[in-house]
Design an enzyme around this catalytic site. Sequence first.
Site, PDB file in Angstrom:
ATOM      1  N   ASP A 101       0.862  -1.187   0.000  1.00  0.00           N
ATOM      2  CA  ASP A 101       0.000   0.000   0.000  1.00  0.00           C
ATOM      3  C   ASP A 101       0.898   1.235   0.000  1.00  0.00           C
ATOM      4  OD1 ASP A 101      -2.801   1.048   2.095  1.00  0.00           O
ATOM      5  OD2 ASP A 101      -1.698   2.104   0.542  1.00  0.00           O
ATOM      6  N   HIS A 102       0.880   1.929  -1.110  1.00  0.00           N
ATOM      7  CA  HIS A 102       1.839   3.034  -1.257  1.00  0.00           C
ATOM      8  C   HIS A 102       1.491   4.233  -0.373  1.00  0.00           C
ATOM      9  CE1 HIS A 102       5.251   4.905  -2.862  1.00  0.00           C
ATOM     10  NE2 HIS A 102       5.188   4.503  -4.102  1.00  0.00           N
TER      11      HIS A 102
END
Lengths: 499, 371
Positions: free
Chosen positions: A469-470
């Site tokens: 999850d950036h």
Amino acid sequence: MPEFKQFALPDVGEGLTEGEILKWFVRPGEPVTVNQTIVEIETAKAAVELPCPYAGVVAELHVAEGSTVDVGTPIITIDVDPTGPAAATPAAPGPGADTAQPTPELTELASVAVAAPDEPVEPGLIGGPAPGGRTSVLVGYGPRATEAVRRPRRAGGAGRPPTPSAHPTFAQPPMRADAVREAHPPLTARPNGSGNGNGELLAGGAVLAGGAVLAKPPVRKYARDLGVDLATVTPTGPSGVITRADVDAASAGGTTAAAGGPSFDAARERRIPVKGVRKHTAAAMVASAFTAPHVTEFLTLDVTPTMELRDRVAALPDFAGLKVTPLLFVARALLLAVRRHPMINSSWDEEHGEIVVKEYVNLGIAAATPRGLLVPNIKDAGRMSMRELAGALGELAETARAGRTTPADMSGGTITITNVGVFGVDSGTPILNPGESAIVAFGAVRPMPWVVDGHVVPRQVTQLAMSFDHRIVDGQLGSEFLADLAAMLRDPGLALAWS
Amino acid sequence: MSDGDPSVAEAHPELVQLLSPEGERVAHPHYSIDLTPDEFRALYRDLVLVRRIDIEATALQRQGELGIWASLLGQEAAQVGSGRALAPDDFVFPTYREHGVAWCRDVDPLWLLGLFRGVNLGGWDPNAHNFNLYTIVIGSQTLHATGYAMGIQREGGGPDGSYPGAVIAYFGDGASSQGDVNESFVWASVFNAPVVFFCQNNQWAISEPIEKQSRIPLYQRARGFGFPGVRVDGNDVLACLAVTRAALARAREGSGPTLVEAYTYRMGAHTTSDDPTRYRLASDLESWKLKDPIERVKAYLVRNGLADADFLDAVQAEADELAAHVREGCRALPDPEPLSMFDDVYVEGTPHLDRQREEFATYLASFEGAR
């Protein structure tokens, strides 16, 4: 005499309109030198430090840390002649008040580039409206359209030059449409759904005088997939461009291209009600894919030492009766890597605007079951010994296979492994289990040619893929985590050093 | 070869290096260089001044004085080494980052700043400096350079078949993927044009690493086109000087093109609009800091008694003076006359262009207070 110079927030990145003051490095009364770093700002593109353009003494900081201000707003005043007697006070901050602002000539030039308000410029021309209300620049999305200060025009229209529309060859959208039409006039007749995809390019007109439909390629494909004839869609986008929402609206309204009749054979289609695990999986995957920005990284590695170690561990009396699989080693290495990079084991709390870093690991294992994909997790796997982990993995697989996995087994996961290798697959781009920030896909281990000391030799090779999850995990953290995981599988001895 | 940097030496066995990162002279079987103490000191001065121009320009951009700036930080040796290898009649086709080569061709840095400030389109006379205008389009200048070199061929050489000057085309690792660059290689090769292709491989095409640009070292590509390629330590000003001198001499004597790959690293951002921390690791930067092009020359000068504190201080003072010139000159750059944009489009006017100029003049005159 004190002489005050203001420094206005510059556009440091070609078309930025604003910046946030992150941190001041100077305080009023402090001396500054030319190019001394005075402030750190954050723009849409980067956090950058600004060097001071003047030498002197800081007279005033106009903007507090944490505030976002427009480009051109004075942010600091510097007394460049502090030894003189105090006479003047700093001019009130305001646009155009200082030398760091664009020179008057530049301002005039800028305003020349746009037409007078009573002469609307056609879309596509310089200074004219652009999609999204922005003006095209070389990099990025460009500045938002702003109210330009225009120079007063002389009375009367006699001296006015021809409007840009006198040169239709400069107006790009109409020109493009015309050119396309001339090149392929008859394609408009092609019925939707049976065409080769070019038909829609020319399908009848929506707004433009030229008669061509304007829509971006992804929207065209979307319409084609839904069987929507773009010619029947009412555009709402800028310049008459058909948006995705327009296609949705047309699709919902039933204005599909039914004229030619469906080109498929309904008898050869099978319809399966979406329910149960499939429904849950679909909802979870859609939620995850469209809320957490995914980044996936891949790493191919030689796991021969791990495979050799597996054989030795399997022969240990301690592990008698337990399944000692390659997955066990990946899980063990992942747990050690989590300990080195705790941020990877966290979740995004949108409601509270917080990142929740978990000091426990509930290790999810994606399992294919008769009911569909399930992701049960091993509670507090981070505290388990290798032997306990082996037992827990075996139990988890047994339970899943028997269809006895409970909702409790599947809740509270913190990080997941998906063992796509068991299907003989090399890799994939896994989608995060909702609420988690990383998932590792473990590919098939197979003998492959590998270069060792300059010679090609057969080695046991596999591929790891990790999505993260950036919002939480940056490329650096993700890469380091994946590299550490791989390092332990390449050289299991490292686990001694890192456990 | 170098014992200075095992990582470079191991990974790139063909790398030509004459001065190690620690400032030790290294012998090479094919390339040697013998400079006077004055020449050594002059190279150091060039490197320091060029870096100072760059740092000042970067600061000016951050202060809103320039729209954008493309920093050469880390590439000083590649540019000064190759730039000082040029003979007066050689002709340069730069990209937009060749500030160090411009320095070697006596182009006032203010001309460069004018372009990035948006008040001129380059502005210097290419023929006065044998230094063409900056080219923004990636790689297209290699075609211009090859064509220029073929022009030199057609003007004819001396009785021994040699030419009075050669051409050098600068480009980067990213441009090596461009069609223009590959086409220019083909043309230069089959026509044996007197051109040197000088590629500064700074490892990054904006955010794209070199691994995604090429499966083989770039210099080896030349072989497929039929001319020699050589990889040089781009942070070693001596090696860049020696290798470029040899390549230019080869071109002038009629032996055709050479590809020089200067292996270096872009220490800053691609331009001031870019944020490299988003796509590369700080550890890479740290390891390249140890290979700084200026520090190794300084170490060599000091260790061999070629420079004392007075000399170093004097260069520093000169850099400060130059920085002040750049800073004050930049702010004082005049804005152009709007109509001047028509001046250099063609040597002579065309009816279409003349009409546009007239229309624009009328438009400008329509404002209150217009002259």
